[in-house]
Scaffold this active site. Structure first.
Site, PDB file in Angstrom:
ATOM      1  N   ASP A  43      37.543  45.678  29.986  1.00  0.00           N
ATOM      2  CA  ASP A  43      36.166  45.659  30.463  1.00  0.00           C
ATOM      3  C   ASP A  43      35.829  47.057  30.985  1.00  0.00           C
ATOM      4  O   ASP A  43      36.708  47.895  31.129  1.00  0.00           O
ATOM      5  CB  ASP A  43      35.958  44.597  31.566  1.00  0.00           C
ATOM      6  CG  ASP A  43      36.901  44.781  32.733  1.00  0.00           C
ATOM      7  OD1 ASP A  43      37.430  45.900  32.920  1.00  0.00           O
ATOM      8  OD2 ASP A  43      37.133  43.818  33.472  1.00  0.00           O
ATOM      9  N   ASP A  45      34.030  49.225  34.074  1.00  0.00           N
ATOM     10  CA  ASP A  45      33.431  49.258  35.409  1.00  0.00           C
ATOM     11  C   ASP A  45      32.640  50.549  35.517  1.00  0.00           C
ATOM     12  O   ASP A  45      33.093  51.610  35.064  1.00  0.00           O
ATOM     13  CB  ASP A  45      34.523  49.226  36.485  1.00  0.00           C
ATOM     14  CG  ASP A  45      35.398  47.988  36.352  1.00  0.00           C
ATOM     15  OD1 ASP A  45      34.888  46.884  36.561  1.00  0.00           O
ATOM     16  OD2 ASP A  45      36.585  48.138  35.990  1.00  0.00           O
ATOM     17  N   ASP A 134      42.677  52.435  44.673  1.00  0.00           N
ATOM     18  CA  ASP A 134      44.057  52.077  45.010  1.00  0.00           C
ATOM     19  C   ASP A 134      45.111  53.070  44.498  1.00  0.00           C
ATOM     20  O   ASP A 134      45.923  53.581  45.266  1.00  0.00           O
ATOM     21  CB  ASP A 134      44.382  50.633  44.583  1.00  0.00           C
ATOM     22  CG  ASP A 134      43.903  50.291  43.173  1.00  0.00           C
ATOM     23  OD1 ASP A 134      43.442  51.198  42.458  1.00  0.00           O
ATOM     24  OD2 ASP A 134      44.006  49.110  42.786  1.00  0.00           O
TER      25      ASP A 134
HETATM   26  P1  ATP Z   1      41.699  45.694  34.607  1.00  0.00           P
HETATM   27  O1  ATP Z   1      42.009  46.379  33.333  1.00  0.00           O
HETATM   28  O2  ATP Z   1      42.609  44.544  34.899  1.00  0.00           O
HETATM   29  O3  ATP Z   1      40.240  45.353  34.789  1.00  0.00           O
HETATM   30  P2  ATP Z   1      41.153  47.547  36.708  1.00  0.00           P
HETATM   31  O4  ATP Z   1      41.990  48.612  37.344  1.00  0.00           O
HETATM   32  O5  ATP Z   1      39.905  47.978  36.029  1.00  0.00           O
HETATM   33  O6  ATP Z   1      42.095  46.740  35.739  1.00  0.00           O
HETATM   34  P3  ATP Z   1      39.407  45.996  38.369  1.00  0.00           P
HETATM   35  O7  ATP Z   1      39.723  44.814  39.229  1.00  0.00           O
HETATM   36  O8  ATP Z   1      38.450  45.878  37.260  1.00  0.00           O
HETATM   37  O9  ATP Z   1      40.816  46.487  37.831  1.00  0.00           O
HETATM   38  O10 ATP Z   1      38.943  47.152  39.361  1.00  0.00           O
HETATM   39  C1  ATP Z   1      38.263  48.313  38.920  1.00  0.00           C
HETATM   40  C2  ATP Z   1      38.671  49.504  39.750  1.00  0.00           C
HETATM   41  O11 ATP Z   1      38.293  49.285  41.118  1.00  0.00           O
HETATM   42  C3  ATP Z   1      40.164  49.782  39.782  1.00  0.00           C
HETATM   43  O12 ATP Z   1      40.587  50.528  38.681  1.00  0.00           O
HETATM   44  C4  ATP Z   1      40.312  50.533  41.084  1.00  0.00           C
HETATM   45  O13 ATP Z   1      39.922  51.876  40.938  1.00  0.00           O
HETATM   46  C5  ATP Z   1      39.284  49.846  41.973  1.00  0.00           C
HETATM   47  N1  ATP Z   1      39.879  48.754  42.763  1.00  0.00           N
HETATM   48  C6  ATP Z   1      39.944  47.443  42.420  1.00  0.00           C
HETATM   49  N2  ATP Z   1      40.533  46.720  43.383  1.00  0.00           N
HETATM   50  C7  ATP Z   1      40.850  47.585  44.360  1.00  0.00           C
HETATM   51  C8  ATP Z   1      41.473  47.451  45.638  1.00  0.00           C
HETATM   52  N3  ATP Z   1      41.905  46.271  46.062  1.00  0.00           N
HETATM   53  N4  ATP Z   1      41.605  48.572  46.381  1.00  0.00           N
HETATM   54  C9  ATP Z   1      41.159  49.774  45.948  1.00  0.00           C
HETATM   55  N5  ATP Z   1      40.582  49.969  44.763  1.00  0.00           N
HETATM   56  C10 ATP Z   1      40.416  48.893  43.975  1.00  0.00           C
HETATM   57 MG    MG Z   2      38.400  46.656  35.242  1.00  0.00          MG
END
Ligand code: ATP
Ligand code: MG
Length: 472
Positions: A43, A45, A134
């Site tokens: 996805d 963001d 994170d």
């Molecule tokens: P995925 O491919 O599973 O979506 P993702 O890293 O994009 O992995 P998301 O939950 O979509 O995970 O979160 C988007 C972004 O927001 C992360 O890449 C990170 O930069 C930030 N993020 C998400 N959760 C946290 C958290 N608990 N603390 C700090 N930053 C976070």
């Molecule tokens: Mg994501």
């Protein structure tokens, strides 16, 4: 740094609209990490200087909806896609005044005690936003309009290249602030084979019990994302190896359940492999059922089904079906203290209930028509392929013939109620409102979180290539 990535047209259009309205905007997070590894992003963001209200002004109320409290963001619709757009955040400000209400005082006391963050809505610059993320690998910003890739922490690109999960800032404090980050770190380990950087690893090991302080709803959501991924087995393996399992799923982590848990992991790895190979589509409820099955077999009929599969002549008859209410109770126990959402639970119960019938002497044409049969059959194949169910070949031949004679499995009967599912009519009490809500959720989630169906896998509820491999 100029870096050319191929991004989807709709995501480009949302970023460009915000930039044209004068707001600095980037694609952030997992999508950039995936693109740098030449993987298709799950996805996208988007992060922007516009506040939630300003985002809504750019796209209009019909296309943009503000959601969330702890972390406010906007869902922006573009064609059939829905994207999460968040405003740049900075680290939460120091508390300047005493909390007034008992609830606020309780939260403040907890925050003080555990460094936990309960509100994350202080807006900031793009650079501040990168530093509050994170891990370095998740803090890259990409502007698809100018093709610019920004690595504010200076380590993101290098860490992706060397496969390292490195917390941004003081690792121990970051895990204490938000213990769910421990699960997120181990997801990267399980999913990509990344290693934890030494300080991050030490901090995680020192902070493991803090996971129990995270809210049950956030942990449930995280589990759902893990079940929805194609790497459920390896992610849960990493969580087990680091000793986090007992703080996440305490029932399955009990010492006397170790053997059963190993079987669960094995079943999940086989189902992941089958999804990756395109034999069957990704289904969180199927993963949920596979994880639970070794525990269910013991709880429900003392492993009678497993013994029967090996020597059906020597045994008495199989029960018609496992009782769904007993299964529901068993799932609650296995997944405690997490509240797995009802629709996953219903779908998992249905495919589990059918399992003994796949070995029994029921009218097979009736069984094939049962709601949830396609998932039940896939779960059966996973058990055969992993060696968990040492099944007489007569069963395999029987189902192959029945399914071929009936011209395949009705897709509508997939019985799936997953986030990313697309089969209908699966809820026992499916009222109009429930169906409406579900449709809305499907639309949202398909492009937001965990829509892990890969192209061409969506409908493989019927007889697929795998069937030949398994002799089906
Ligand atoms: P995925 O491919 O599973 O979506 P993702 O890293 O994009 O992995 P998301 O939950 O979509 O995970 O979160 C988007 C972004 O927001 C992360 O890449 C990170 O930069 C930030 N993020 C998400 N959760 C946290 C958290 N608990 N603390 C700090 N930053 C976070
Ligand atoms: Mg994501």
């Amino acid at each position: 740094m100029v870096h050319q990535f191929e991004v989807e047209e709709n995501v480009y259009s949302v970023v460009a609209s915000l930039q044209e309205a004068g707001y600095e905007t980037y694609i952030v997070g997992g999508a950039i990490r995936d693109l740098l590894q030449n993987r298709p992003p799950k996805d996208y963001d988007i992060s922007t200087a516009a506040t939630p209200e300003e985002i809504r002004e750019v796209f209009g109320r019909r296309r943009a909806r503000i959601i969330g409290r702890r972390f406010q963001l906007v869902h922006v619709r573009c064609g059939k896609d829905i994207f999460e757009v968040s405003t740049f955040r900075r680290a939460p400000a120091e508390k300047s005044h005493e909390p007034q209400t008992p609830g606020a005082r309780k939260i403040a006391a907890l925050e003080e005690a555990e460094n936990m963050i309960f509100n994350d809505n202080d807006f900031g610059t793009s650079e501040e936003d990168a530093w509050r993320r994170d891990f370095t690998v998740n803090a890259l910003f990409y502007d698809p309009v100018s093709d610019e890739l920004i690595d504010y922490t200076g380590r993101g690109i290098a860490d992706i290249e060397s496969g390292l999960v490195r917390a941004i800032g003081d690792a121990k404090l970051r895990f204490e602030e938000d213990p769910v980050r421990m699960l997120r770190a181990l997801k990267l380990v399980g999913q990509y084979g990344f290693k934890l950087e030494r300080k991050t690893e030490n901090a995680l090991i020192a902070t493991l019990p803090h996971l129990e302080l995270a809210s049950s709803s956030r942990l449930s959501l995280e589990l759902e994302k893990i079940l929805n991924s194609n790497y459920t087995g390896s992610i849960l393996q990493a969580i087990t190896d680091y000793g986090l399992l007992k703080h996440f799923l305490p029932y399955v982590a009990r010492a006397d359940e170790r053997k059963r848990w190993e079987k669960s992991l094995q079943l999940l790895k086989v189902r992941d492999g089958r999804v990756a190979a395109g034999y069957y589509r990704n289904s969180a409820s199927l993963a949920m059922a596979a994880l639970a099955l070794p525990f269910i077999d013991t709880m429900i009929d003392g492993n009678y089904r497993l013994q029967y599969a090996q020597a059906p002549e020597a045994a008495q008859t199989m029960p018609e079906m496992w009782d769904e209410e007993n299964l529901r109770q068993a799932l609650l126990t296995i997944y405690q203290p997490l509240a797995i959402i009802k629709r996953l639970n219903c779908s998992a119960c249905r495919m589990l209930a059918i399992q003994p019938m796949l070995l029994g002497r029921n009218n097979p044409r009736k069984v094939v028509r049962l709601r949830g049969f396609a998932h039940a059959m896939e779960l059966f194949k996973v058990q055969c392929e992993s060696g968990y169910l040492q099944c007489d070949t007569q069963f395999i031949t029987k189902w192959r013939d029945v399914i071929i004679n009936m011209g395949g499995v009705n897709r509508k009967d997939a019985g799936d109620a997953d986030r990313n599912g697309n089969a209908g009519g699966e809820n026992d009490n499916a009222s109009g409102e429930y169906r409406k809500r579900k449709r809305r959720r499907h639309r949202r989630s398909n492009h937001r979180k965990g829509a892990a169906d890969l192209p061409g896998q969506r409908d493989s509820g019927d007889l697929g290539n795998s069937d030949l491999q398994l002799g089906f």
